[in-house]
Scaffold this motif. Structure first.
Motif, mmCIF file in Angstrom:
data_model
loop_
_atom_site.group_PDB
_atom_site.id
_atom_site.type_symbol
_atom_site.label_atom_id
_atom_site.label_comp_id
_atom_site.label_asym_id
_atom_site.label_seq_id
_atom_site.Cartn_x
_atom_site.Cartn_y
_atom_site.Cartn_z
ATOM 1 N N ALA A 13 0.856 -1.187 0.000
ATOM 2 C CA ALA A 13 0.000 0.000 0.000
ATOM 3 C C ALA A 13 0.892 1.238 0.000
ATOM 4 C CB ALA A 13 -0.899 0.003 1.226
ATOM 5 N N SER B 189 0.595 4.337 1.199
ATOM 6 C CA SER B 189 0.806 5.142 2.401
ATOM 7 C C SER B 189 1.726 4.445 3.400
ATOM 8 C CB SER B 189 -0.535 5.481 3.061
ATOM 9 O OG SER B 189 -1.085 4.340 3.664
ATOM 10 N N THR B 190 1.877 3.132 3.267
ATOM 11 C CA THR B 190 2.753 2.396 4.197
ATOM 12 C C THR B 190 3.925 1.770 3.444
ATOM 13 O OG1 THR B 190 1.143 0.603 3.995
ATOM 14 C CG2 THR B 190 1.079 1.862 6.015
ATOM 15 N N ARG C 295 -0.733 11.908 -3.450
ATOM 16 C CA ARG C 295 -0.191 12.815 -2.445
ATOM 17 C C ARG C 295 -0.893 12.535 -1.118
ATOM 18 N NH1 ARG C 295 -1.149 18.155 -3.176
ATOM 19 N NH2 ARG C 295 -2.985 17.767 -4.469
ATOM 20 N N LEU D 79 3.117 14.365 10.633
ATOM 21 C CA LEU D 79 2.538 14.379 11.981
ATOM 22 C C LEU D 79 3.460 15.064 12.976
ATOM 23 C CD1 LEU D 79 1.052 10.775 12.176
ATOM 24 C CD2 LEU D 79 -0.091 12.900 11.574
ATOM 25 N N TRP E 58 -3.877 16.228 -0.053
ATOM 26 C CA TRP E 58 -4.096 14.893 -0.629
ATOM 27 C C TRP E 58 -4.703 15.062 -2.022
ATOM 28 C CZ3 TRP E 58 -4.589 9.950 2.439
ATOM 29 C CH2 TRP E 58 -3.977 10.070 3.688
ATOM 30 N N TYR F 39 -6.866 12.395 -3.084
ATOM 31 C CA TYR F 39 -8.044 11.522 -3.062
ATOM 32 C C TYR F 39 -8.551 11.470 -1.631
ATOM 33 C CZ TYR F 39 -5.341 7.738 -0.890
ATOM 34 O OH TYR F 39 -4.589 6.979 -0.027
ATOM 35 N N LYS G 289 -12.418 13.423 9.334
ATOM 36 C CA LYS G 289 -12.458 14.694 10.042
ATOM 37 C C LYS G 289 -13.601 14.755 11.064
ATOM 38 C CE LYS G 289 -13.160 19.580 9.186
ATOM 39 N NZ LYS G 289 -13.042 20.680 8.226
ATOM 40 N N ILE H 227 -4.347 -4.519 6.317
ATOM 41 C CA ILE H 227 -3.644 -3.461 7.057
ATOM 42 C C ILE H 227 -3.249 -2.277 6.172
ATOM 43 C CG2 ILE H 227 -1.612 -2.896 8.453
ATOM 44 C CD1 ILE H 227 -1.711 -5.690 9.616
ATOM 45 N N GLY H 228 -2.476 -2.529 5.110
ATOM 46 C CA GLY H 228 -1.967 -1.429 4.289
ATOM 47 C C GLY H 228 -3.050 -0.491 3.779
ATOM 48 N N PRO H 229 -4.084 -1.018 3.111
ATOM 49 C CA PRO H 229 -5.128 -0.144 2.561
ATOM 50 C C PRO H 229 -5.923 0.624 3.620
ATOM 51 C CG PRO H 229 -5.223 -2.323 1.563
ATOM 52 C CD PRO H 229 -4.257 -2.418 2.703
ATOM 53 N N MET I 281 -4.526 2.070 6.379
ATOM 54 C CA MET I 281 -3.721 3.024 7.129
ATOM 55 C C MET I 281 -3.774 4.449 6.571
ATOM 56 S SD MET I 281 -2.741 1.686 9.805
ATOM 57 C CE MET I 281 -3.789 0.270 10.079
ATOM 58 N N ASP I 282 -4.133 4.604 5.278
ATOM 59 C CA ASP I 282 -4.175 5.970 4.730
ATOM 60 C C ASP I 282 -5.228 6.813 5.443
ATOM 61 O OD1 ASP I 282 -6.259 4.513 3.591
ATOM 62 O OD2 ASP I 282 -5.893 5.188 1.537
ATOM 63 N N VAL J 139 -6.261 6.418 8.520
ATOM 64 C CA VAL J 139 -5.734 6.723 9.852
ATOM 65 C C VAL J 139 -4.782 7.918 9.759
ATOM 66 C CG1 VAL J 139 -4.318 5.819 11.737
ATOM 67 C CG2 VAL J 139 -5.967 4.330 10.600
ATOM 68 N N LEU J 140 -3.941 7.911 8.726
ATOM 69 C CA LEU J 140 -3.003 9.016 8.531
ATOM 70 C C LEU J 140 -3.749 10.338 8.348
ATOM 71 C CD1 LEU J 140 -0.149 10.125 8.024
ATOM 72 C CD2 LEU J 140 -0.369 9.426 5.637
ATOM 73 N N LEU K 66 -5.050 11.489 11.703
ATOM 74 C CA LEU K 66 -3.979 11.958 12.583
ATOM 75 C C LEU K 66 -3.461 13.324 12.130
ATOM 76 C CD1 LEU K 66 -2.018 8.619 13.230
ATOM 77 C CD2 LEU K 66 -3.435 9.875 14.853
ATOM 78 N N GLN K 67 -3.363 13.513 10.802
ATOM 79 C CA GLN K 67 -2.936 14.829 10.298
ATOM 80 C C GLN K 67 -3.958 15.893 10.682
ATOM 81 O OE1 GLN K 67 -2.286 14.409 6.069
ATOM 82 N NE2 GLN K 67 -0.215 13.599 6.329
ATOM 83 N N ARG L 139 -3.501 16.765 14.202
ATOM 84 C CA ARG L 139 -2.311 17.623 14.330
ATOM 85 C C ARG L 139 -2.695 19.087 14.030
ATOM 86 N NH1 ARG L 139 3.687 18.407 14.667
ATOM 87 N NH2 ARG L 139 3.442 20.639 14.718
#
Lengths: 126, 186
Positions: free
Chosen positions: A47, A49-50, A102, A110, B11, B13, B98, B147-149, B151-152, B154-155, B158-159, B162
């Motif tokens: 993926a 993002s990771t 992006r 973060l 971003w 997307y 959000k 997992i991988g798909p 996490m975006d 979650v990111l 978290l942003q 922040r």
């Protein structure tokens, strides 16, 4: 993507190798701990993002280099197999997944204070 | 809400779009079916379990001491984990990164760290019991693929948190999606 897929296959090989090679329990345990972790990190790093999770595979490869000493095993077949896998995994894990999207500066965004997501939010406030 | 409002700043997307989330929910439901089937065997509601490759492997693994470490058999816990993944994947709209960071982070925790537990169980199979269980491996594979798909999203949450913190608003209120924070922070 191909590199991650190939690394996952290397992990499958490590899991299966004790079936085909003459291994002691200690050596096969090591391979069967490292193998599933290689597969897991490779798949997660598919993926975008990771994608940097690929570095975890280099850590695992480094361990494969150290293992014959750390675990004191004298099986030359296992040593060659572990080293060949480690070299392959290291080379493959240096290959970066192509960037398509992006992510607002990604995970470093973060802890940085001027990442892409913060700049964009400042440029276009609500 | 306009379309561009759904996409997190910086971003290109929206990670919380349905097209991103539905495939993960489908995987979670598939995992739920497999783990549910295995737990039926562990609860002795069915007498045997399907094992195409490893002979007695599944029986060994599914009756192992590790599988009974907790009061509930491990496949049943896995099934509940998948159900949590699916439910937390469905709750919330397209702007939930959000409007509901709490559900996105709960989703991320259920899919990520809890999903990674399955890798540990895979390691235990040969190392502790010298046996393999096909459906257990399949279930673990599904957990890892999810997992991988996930996490975006979650990111993105978290942003956002922040930016909430940077703007001087309450992180706590941002986390639970209070309207006044949503309206003021991009």
């Amino acid at each position: 993507m191909f590199a991650r897929f190939a690394t996952a296959l290397a992990g499958v090989w490590l899991m299966a190798a004790p079936e085909f090679l003459d291994y002691s329990k200690k050596v096969s345990d090591n391979d069967q701990v490292v193998g599933p972790l290689l597969i897991a990190f490779s798949i997660i790093a598919m993926a975008e993002s990771t994608r940097n999770v690929r570095w975890m595979n280099i850590v695992l490869a480094a361990w494969l280099f150290l293992a014959p000493w750390a675990l004191a095993y004298h099986n030359i077949g296992a040593l060659i197999n572990d080293y060949a896998t480690a070299v392959l995994v290291t080379v493959l894990s240096l290959i970066r997944l192509k960037k398509r999207h992006r992510f607002g500066g990604g995970w470093p965004g973060l802890w940085r204070s001027d990442a892409a997501h913060q700049q964009e939010a400042k440029r276009n406030p609500l | 809400m306009q379309k561009e409002d759904e996409i997190p700043p910086g971003w290109d997307y929206n990670p919380a779009a349905w097209g991103q989330r539905i495939p993960i929910v489908i995987l979670a439901l598939a995992g739920f079916c497999i783990a549910g089937y295995l737990s039926l065997y562990q609860f002795k509601m069915i007498p045997s379990v399907w094992e195409p490759f490893f002979g007695n492997g599944s029986v060994t693994i599914l009756n192992s001491p590790i599988s009974r470490v907790l009061p509930v058999p491990d496949a049943a816990l896995g099934a509940m984990g998948y159900l949590l993944d699916a439910v937390a994947g469905v709750i919330g709209g397209k702007r939930r990164w959000k409007t509901m960071p709490w559900i996105v982070l709960l989703f991320g925790f259920a899919v990520g760290p809890l999903g990674f537990v399955s890798v540990m169980l895979v390691i235990f199979q040969p190392v502790l019991f010298e046996a393999w269980c096909s459906l257990c491996l399949t279930s673990a594979f599904i957990s890892i693929v999810m997992i991988g798909p996930s996490m975006d999203e979650v990111l993105a949450s978290l942003q956002y948190l922040r930016r909430v913190k940077d703007s001087g608003h309450s992180l706590w209120r941002g986390f639970w999606g209070f309207e006044n924070v949503i309206k003021k922070v991009r």
